[in-house]
Each structure stands twice: as structure tokens, then as C-alpha cells.
Motif scaffolding. Structure first.
Motif, PDB file in Angstrom:
ATOM      1  N   ALA A  47      -6.231  -3.125  -1.170  1.00 39.09           N
ATOM      2  CA  ALA A  47      -5.334  -4.268  -0.980  1.00 39.09           C
ATOM      3  C   ALA A  47      -6.086  -5.451  -0.359  1.00 39.09           C
ATOM      4  N   LEU A  48      -6.892  -5.151   0.675  1.00 39.35           N
ATOM      5  CA  LEU A  48      -7.628  -6.217   1.356  1.00 39.35           C
ATOM      6  C   LEU A  48      -8.605  -6.898   0.404  1.00 39.35           C
ATOM      7  N   ILE A  66       0.836  -1.194   0.000  1.00 38.81           N
ATOM      8  CA  ILE A  66       0.000   0.000   0.000  1.00 38.81           C
ATOM      9  C   ILE A  66       0.878   1.254   0.000  1.00 38.81           C
ATOM     10  N   ALA A  67       2.138   1.097  -0.422  1.00 36.36           N
ATOM     11  CA  ALA A  67       3.066   2.223  -0.522  1.00 36.36           C
ATOM     12  C   ALA A  67       3.146   2.698  -1.965  1.00 36.36           C
ATOM     13  N   ASP A 116       8.597  -7.984  -9.294  1.00 34.17           N
ATOM     14  CA  ASP A 116       8.633  -9.266  -8.590  1.00 34.17           C
ATOM     15  C   ASP A 116       7.262  -9.906  -8.802  1.00 34.17           C
ATOM     16  N   PRO A 117       7.208 -11.125  -9.322  1.00 34.66           N
ATOM     17  CA  PRO A 117       5.905 -11.740  -9.611  1.00 34.66           C
ATOM     18  C   PRO A 117       4.998 -11.829  -8.386  1.00 34.66           C
ATOM     19  N   LEU A 118       5.588 -11.811  -7.179  1.00 37.13           N
ATOM     20  CA  LEU A 118       4.776 -11.969  -5.964  1.00 37.13           C
ATOM     21  C   LEU A 118       4.211 -10.650  -5.449  1.00 37.13           C
ATOM     22  N   VAL A 119       4.727  -9.515  -5.947  1.00 34.26           N
ATOM     23  CA  VAL A 119       4.413  -8.227  -5.325  1.00 34.26           C
ATOM     24  C   VAL A 119       3.445  -7.395  -6.182  1.00 34.26           C
ATOM     25  N   PHE A 120       2.386  -6.935  -5.556  1.00 35.70           N
ATOM     26  CA  PHE A 120       1.398  -6.065  -6.185  1.00 35.70           C
ATOM     27  C   PHE A 120       1.356  -4.751  -5.414  1.00 35.70           C
ATOM     28  N   GLN A 121       0.662  -3.748  -5.979  1.00 39.04           N
ATOM     29  CA  GLN A 121       0.682  -2.412  -5.369  1.00 39.04           C
ATOM     30  C   GLN A 121      -0.636  -1.710  -5.658  1.00 39.04           C
ATOM     31  N   THR A 122      -1.266  -1.103  -4.628  1.00 39.62           N
ATOM     32  CA  THR A 122      -2.554  -0.444  -4.863  1.00 39.62           C
ATOM     33  C   THR A 122      -2.514   1.072  -5.056  1.00 39.62           C
TER      34      THR A 122
END
Lengths: 293, 397
Positions: B331-332, B140-141, B151-157
Motif C-alpha cells: 500500500a505504501l 490493507i484489509a 469506489d473510484p477512490l478506493v484501492f486494495q492490496t
């Protein structure tokens, strides 16, 4: 670069410098009485602003009264801090006391975080907005307040140290605690008084600067470091030296921004500080440790 | 006699039952909602938030949002009949602490997904643990680096700077401005913004004539602005998410620069307007539409989702949610919606794949559509320009 711009840089340096100077005075006071650096000084600055905001916005008091509440209650907190934390260390070992002040600063800022929340809080300008023009450059009226308060604080401290018994007793404490006790000075009381004055002065600085910058629970350490650097630069233990140190530090930063780069302003100021200390370990105006009281 | 004793026994049993119920309710409160559809072991999600330290002002609304929404999800039946639990840890705005609490969430609490961290520094520091455990992380940054350093594991809102900067540039071009100056903090958000600004300015009609910085906690930026004043800039771009932004606005008003001050989504906080007071007037910045939900269009699904969230949040916490609350909400729900699409007993890897398939999810920050190369999922359409007017926000024409 025109003359007006140069003057504006000088005024910017003067403004920051007067803020550093007011914070540096608090360091000098405690050092003069105890020989230790009080790393909680930045928190007194924070509390001065925060408690004034609380009295102004929370209790709805008029600004002068709210400021008074902020300064007086912070001074009281300074005394409580001294009685609960500093005085308990009976041998007065400087290193232990310095670490106590570091711990105290963490406690104070955490408490402020929980009592007043994490967000920044504003305070109105003392005498409304506006600025004065100085040969084309501008200076905020609030800055004049800060400079005026610094001048009054220095005058009062000079009088206290040089013209009153209490001041002389405080200085005697700094020079030699044991000797001071032998001649009948209540050294523990002197330490308490120094914390009272340092906390009040720190609070005054926080109160005066908050209308310009807002305040928050975490403003203490940054301002504390600047004030500490100013006090060291000028020479610890002498109020006039603290003011000179603050102004020189503010000017250095301003000159760095004007002629080099704003990215390195703190680094440049630090390098100059180290260079000065290398040549004059006692600071610009500091005298060597032998002092007649 | 026998009847009295029986009655006494009944009273004792009732009192004991009530005590147990209220106690377990309290316990559930601590775990941010362990009740509801709890028939099986709840799904566990970890959240690393900054509840103390510099970003405490951001972490608090994020925590509020997560707690409120977890209750709502569980009351509505949880995920496929199982409730969810979000375990919230404080990283104290410190990267090392973020790593430590992440390890604890992964090893001890065995969470299946992570929300956080609040800051870019914490988010990046968590990556080593996330990679090791192979679980999805939804940050959430706002740092561009989070998804740019893929990174395939990391998402961002949140809207990343790489989205907001070009959007702001187009606004400046439309205003007929060509020479700009930038003033930013030397910390994560400002430095990230400046890097993107310098990268993206090529190919536009804009020219960067001055670049100044300040440190977090600085008390006056008059000197930097004096330099900008002499640079001939026609607009000043401010990239800072802290309280220093208000000081910059005030210093600029004092110096009477006479050019517009343009901020970023980092200034979408009422504290900025309160702090800068009159100097905030006519301040322009880009942010998501949540500040004025009408910007979505009142008949849109986005409008309904946002106004519903704003109403519930305001009722419960006594003030309107800020954009950071929205990032936590997104994110949730991105994680929960992906879980709902999966069958019982899914693995962390399957959850990651499903999150990546998120398409057209209507959140607070905008409409999210992830792809194997885009883990931010937002577009220009989710941004709008605001202008500060009479101590509030209005949509910029």
C-alpha cells in the motif's frame, strides 16, 4: 442422525458447558460476598492463561509450576484490584461497584495487551494429546481435566460455605452487610477474600482451557459473558447452580447446532435464558432472597 | 582569561547543539521519519491501523513495516526531493473510531492519501470521509466488498476472497474432491468468504454439502464438526483468520474426520501452527508467495524484492514479517511510486488517477496492475498452495 452422533453432540455440550461452569463459579463467589456482578471476571480467566503461558514459555518453568504461578499471581492481582478499586468505594453502592469492575476489566486487558503483545499464545495439554472413546464418540483428556477441576472446585466451595466460619461469614455478608458488621464480621475482609477466590478460580479456568483454545489479551469478555449467562441461568450465589447453569448452556448450544443452525446457537441460548428468567427470575436453582444463615 | 571564557562558550554551544540534534531525532522518530531529504514541507500520508482491539496482531506488523519503509524512502531522497511522513492512527478495531481518526487525518493533518484500515469494517466505514475529501485510499484489509462495492477512490492490496476462493476450488477439483463442507466464523472475514464460496461454487464440479459457523471467541467447534462428519463431505474448507482456526483443526483431529482440512490466506500465521501443533500437520491453504519467496522463482524481481524486505524486517524486529506486513508495504509503495511519477504540486485527484495507472508494480503480495475496473490488481499467478509440514510451511505439489 445416529446414536453415536447424538452422544458426540452431548459430549460437545458437556465440554463447552464445563468451561462455562468453571467461569461461572467466579461470578457466583463475588456475588455471594458483595451482591455485585464482577465484570472483570473474564479478565481473571485471561490472566490465568496468559500468566501461565508467560511462566511456561517465558520463564521456562515446568507446566505444573507455571500453572501454579499463573493461578497464584492472578489471585494476587484480584486482591490488589479489590484493594485499589472496589474498597475505595466506601458506601458499597452496587451500581457503582459494577461500573468499577467494567473499568477494571478494560485496564487489565490493556495491560495484558502491552505486556504480552497482541498475538494468541499456546499452552501444551496437561497430560499429552489423546482422547477417550465413549461408545464410539470421543472426549479429549483435557476435557476430563476441566470437568475434574470443576468438580473439585465445587466440592471445596460447598465445604467452605457450609462447614466453615469463613464461608458462613461470607454468606452473611451477601444477605445483609450492615447486620453482618453488627455481629462482628469484618465485611471488608470478606469482600477481599471473595475476590482472591474468584480471581484464583477464574485463573484456574483460563489455565485449564488454554491448552484447547490458546489465549490472548482479548479472550476475557467473550468467555466472561458466557460464564455470566451460565451463573444467571443457574441462579447467582450458589456454586452448584453455577455448574448446572454452565452445563445447561453448553447443552443448549450443542442442541441448537445439531437440530437448528450453528448460526443461531448463541441467539437460541439467549432466548432460552430470557425465557427461564421470565418464569424463574432467581434462576433454575436460585432461592428467593430470604435466606437463613 | 578571555581564551577560557571562549572555550567555555564553545563547549556550551556544542552541548546545546547536541541536545537539539538528539531531541529533534526523537521527534522525528515519533513522526515515523521526518528527516532525510527535508528541504520543503514533507508529503503527508495518513494510515489507519488497528494497534489495539481484536486486530492488534495484524496492526503491529503493519505499523512496523510502514515506519521502517518510510525511513528507507526518505534516506533514499524521498519523493522528488521532498520527504514523506506517514501519520499513524489507531482505530482500536472499531469502525466508529476509524471514521473519527480519518476525519482528523483529513481535516487537521491534511493528508494527501490514506492507507488502511486494517480491517474490512474500518475500511468501509472510512469511505464516507474519503469520498467527502476526494483523496485516494489504499486499504490493507481482505474483504471482497472493498473493491467489489466499487469506489473510484478506493484501492486494495491483499488478495481478496474473490481471488482466493476460485483458486482454492481449482485445487480441490484437481484433488478429485467433489463434496465439500465449509466452516467459518460469523465475523467479517469468514462471512465474506462464505458469501464468495456460495457465489462461486456454481459452475464448478464441487457441491457444498454442509455449512457451519462459529462466533469469534468460541471455545469448541466439536458440535459443528460432528454435523459435518455426518454430511459425507470429502474435504472441509475453513474460512477464519483468528485463533479459532487452531481450535477447529484440533477438534477435527480429535473427531478423526479423516478428510483434508483446507484453509485460506487468513491462516498464514505461525501462531496458527503453534496453536494447533500436531493437528496442523497436512493443513493446506492458499496464500501469496511471500511465505516461501522461492515460489516466485529465484531469478525473478519479485524474489529479490521479497527477500530484501524479509531480511531488513527480520534484522530490525527480530522475527520474519507475516503477510500483513506485506500488505502494508504494498500500500505504501503503490502510493509513493505514483507520487514519484507526478510533478511537484499534484492534487489528490491526480494522485488517484496515477495510482490507477499502476502497472506491473512488484510488491510483496504479488505484481499489481490496476485498471479503472480493477482496484485489487492481483491475479491467480500471485497465489500458491502451501502445506503445513513438520511445524513449517512447504509448497504443496
Amino acid at each position: 442422525m445416529g446414536a453415536t452422533e447424538l452422544l458426540q453432540f452431548a459430549l460437545a455440550g458437556l465440554k463447552n458447558g464445563s468451561i462455562y461452569a468453571l467461569v461461572a463459579l467466579g461470578f457466583t463467589l463475588v456475588y455471594a460476598a458483595t451482591g455485585v456482578i464482577n465484570f472483570a471476571q473474564g479478565e481473571f480467566y485471561m490472566l490465568g492463561g496468559m500468566l501461565s503461558v508467560w511462566a511456561y514459555a517465558g520463564l521456562g518453568l515446568p507446566l505444573p509450576l507455571a500453572g501454579l504461578v499463573g493461578v497464584v499471581s492472578t489471585a494476587a492481582i484480584g486482591v490488589i484490584f479489590e484493594l485499589l478499586a472496589i474498597r475505595q468505594r466506601k458506601d458499597g453502592d452496587p451500581l457503582a461497584l459494577i461500573i468499577i469492575t467494567v473499568g477494571g476489566s478494560m485496564v487489565l486487558s490493556s495491560m495484558a495487551r502491552h505486556l504480552f503483545g497482541p498475538n494468541e499464545r499456546p499452552l501444551p495439554l496437561f497430560s499429552g494429546g489423546g482422547s477417550v472413546s465413549v461408545f464410539g464418540a470421543v472426549l479429549e483428556v483435557q476435557t476430563i481435566w476441566i470437568i475434574g477441576m470443576t468438580a473439585i472446585a465445587v466440592a471445596c466451595l460447598w465445604y467452605l460455605y457450609n462447614r466453615t466460619g469463613l464461608g458462613r461469614a461470607m454468606r452473611a455478608c451477601a444477605v445483609n452487610r450492615d447486620a453482618a458488621r453488627i455481629v462482628g464480621i469484618d465485611t471488608r475482609l470478606m469482600v477481599t477474600v471473595s475476590f482472591l477466590l474468584a480471581a484464583g478460580l477464574g485463573a484456574l479456568a483460563g489455565l485449564a482451557v488454554t491448552p484447547l483454545t490458546q489465549t490472548a489479551f482479548d479472550v476475557g469478555p467473550t468467555v466472561g459473558i458466557k460464564g455470566f449467562a451460565a451463573a444467571i441461568l443457574g441462579g447467582l450465589g450458589n456454586p452448584i447452580a453455577a455448574v448446572v447453569g454452565g452445563l445447561v448452556l453448553g447443552m443448549l448450544e450443542s442442541v441448537s447446532i445439531a437440530f437448528i443452525s450453528s448460526t443461531y446457537k448463541d441467539a437460541i441460548a439467549l432466548v432460552v435464558l430470557l425465557a427461564v428468567l421470565f418464569v424463574r427470575p432467581q434462576g433454575l436453582l436460585g432461592r428467593s432472597r430470604r435466606e437463613k444463615v | 582569561m578571555a581564551t577560557t571564557r571562549w572555550r567555555f562558550g564553545l563547549v556550551v554551544t556544542l552541548v546545546a547543539a547536541m541536545a537539539i540534534v538528539s531531541l529533534s531525532a526523537c521527534a522525528a522518530d515519533d513522526d515515523s521519519g521526518d528527516d532525510g531529504a527535508a528541504s520543503a514541507e514533507p508529503y503527508r500520508i495518513g494510515a489507519v491501523l488497528s494497534l489495539s482491539g481484536t486486530y492488534a496482531g495484524l496492526g503491529e506488523p503493519e505499523k512496523n513495516t510502514i515506519e521502517m519503509e518510510v525511513e528507507r524512502i526518505n534516506e533514499a531522497g524521498g519523493v522528488n526531493g521532498r520527504s514523506i511522513v506517514v501519520l499513524i492512527e489507531d482505530d482500536a478495531t472499531d469502525a466508529e473510531t476509524a471514521v473519527a481518526v480519518t476525519t482528523r487525518l483529513i481535516e487537521q493533518d491534511e493528508v494527501i492519501a490514506l492507507i488502511g484500515a486494517t480491517g474490512t469494517g474500518g475500511t468501509m466505514a472510512m469511505r464516507q470521509e474519503v469520498d467527502r475529501a476526494g483523496i485516494p485510499q489504499v486499504s490493507i484489509a481482505g474483504g471482497t466488498v472493498i473493491t467489489a462495492d466499487f469506489d473510484p477512490l478506493v484501492f486494495q492490496t491483499p488478495w481478496s476472497n474473490s481471488l482466493v476462493v476460485p483458486f482454492t476450488f481449482r485445487y480441490l477439483e484437481e484433488q478429485g474432491i467433489s463434496k465439500i463442507a465449509v466452516i467459518a466464523d460469523s465475523g467479517g472475514f469468514g462471512a465474506d468468504g462464505v458469501a464468495v464460496i456460495k457465489d462461486q461454487i456454481t459452475g464448478t464440479s464441487l457441491e457444498l454439502v454442509a455449512e457451519e459457523s462459529f462466533n469469534p471467541g468460541d471455545t469448541d467447534m466439536t458440535a459443528q464438526l460432528t454435523k459435518i462428519k455426518g454430511s459425507g463431505a470429502e474435504a472441509v474448507l475453513l474460512w477464519n483468520a483468528g485463533r479459532e482456526a487452531a481450535t477447529v483443526a484440533k477438534n477435527m483431529a480429535t473427531l478423526d474426520l479423516g478428510v483434508p482440512l483446507i484453509g485460506s490466506h487468513g491462516n498464514a500465521r505461525v501462531e496458527f501452527i503453534e496453536g494447533a501443533a500436531d493437528a496442523a500437520e497436512d493443513f493446506v491453504f492458499a496464500a501469496g508467495k511471500v511465505l516461501i519467496p522461492e515460489a516466485y522463482g529465484t531469478d525473478s524481481e519479485e524474489y529479490e524484492v521479497a527477500t530484501d524486505f524479509i531480511e531488513r524486517y527480520t534484522e530490525r524486529f527480530g522475527k520474519a514479517p507475516d503477510t500483513f506486513a506485506g500488505h502494508a508495504y504494498d500500500a505504501l509503495y503503490i502510493i509513493v511510486e505514483a507520487m514519484k511519477r507526478l510533478d511537484e504540486g499534484f492534487t489528490a485527484e491526480e494522485l488517484r488517477d496515477e495510482i490507477e495507472k499502476t502497472s506491473g508494480f512488484v510488491g510483496i503480495g504479488g505484481v499489481f496492475t490496476f485498471s479503472p475496473t480493477d482496484h485489487n490488481g492481483l491475479s491467480d499467478d500471485d497465489l500458491v498452495m502451501y502445506r503445513v509440514s513438520d511445524g513449517g510451511w512447504v509448497l504443496e505439489e
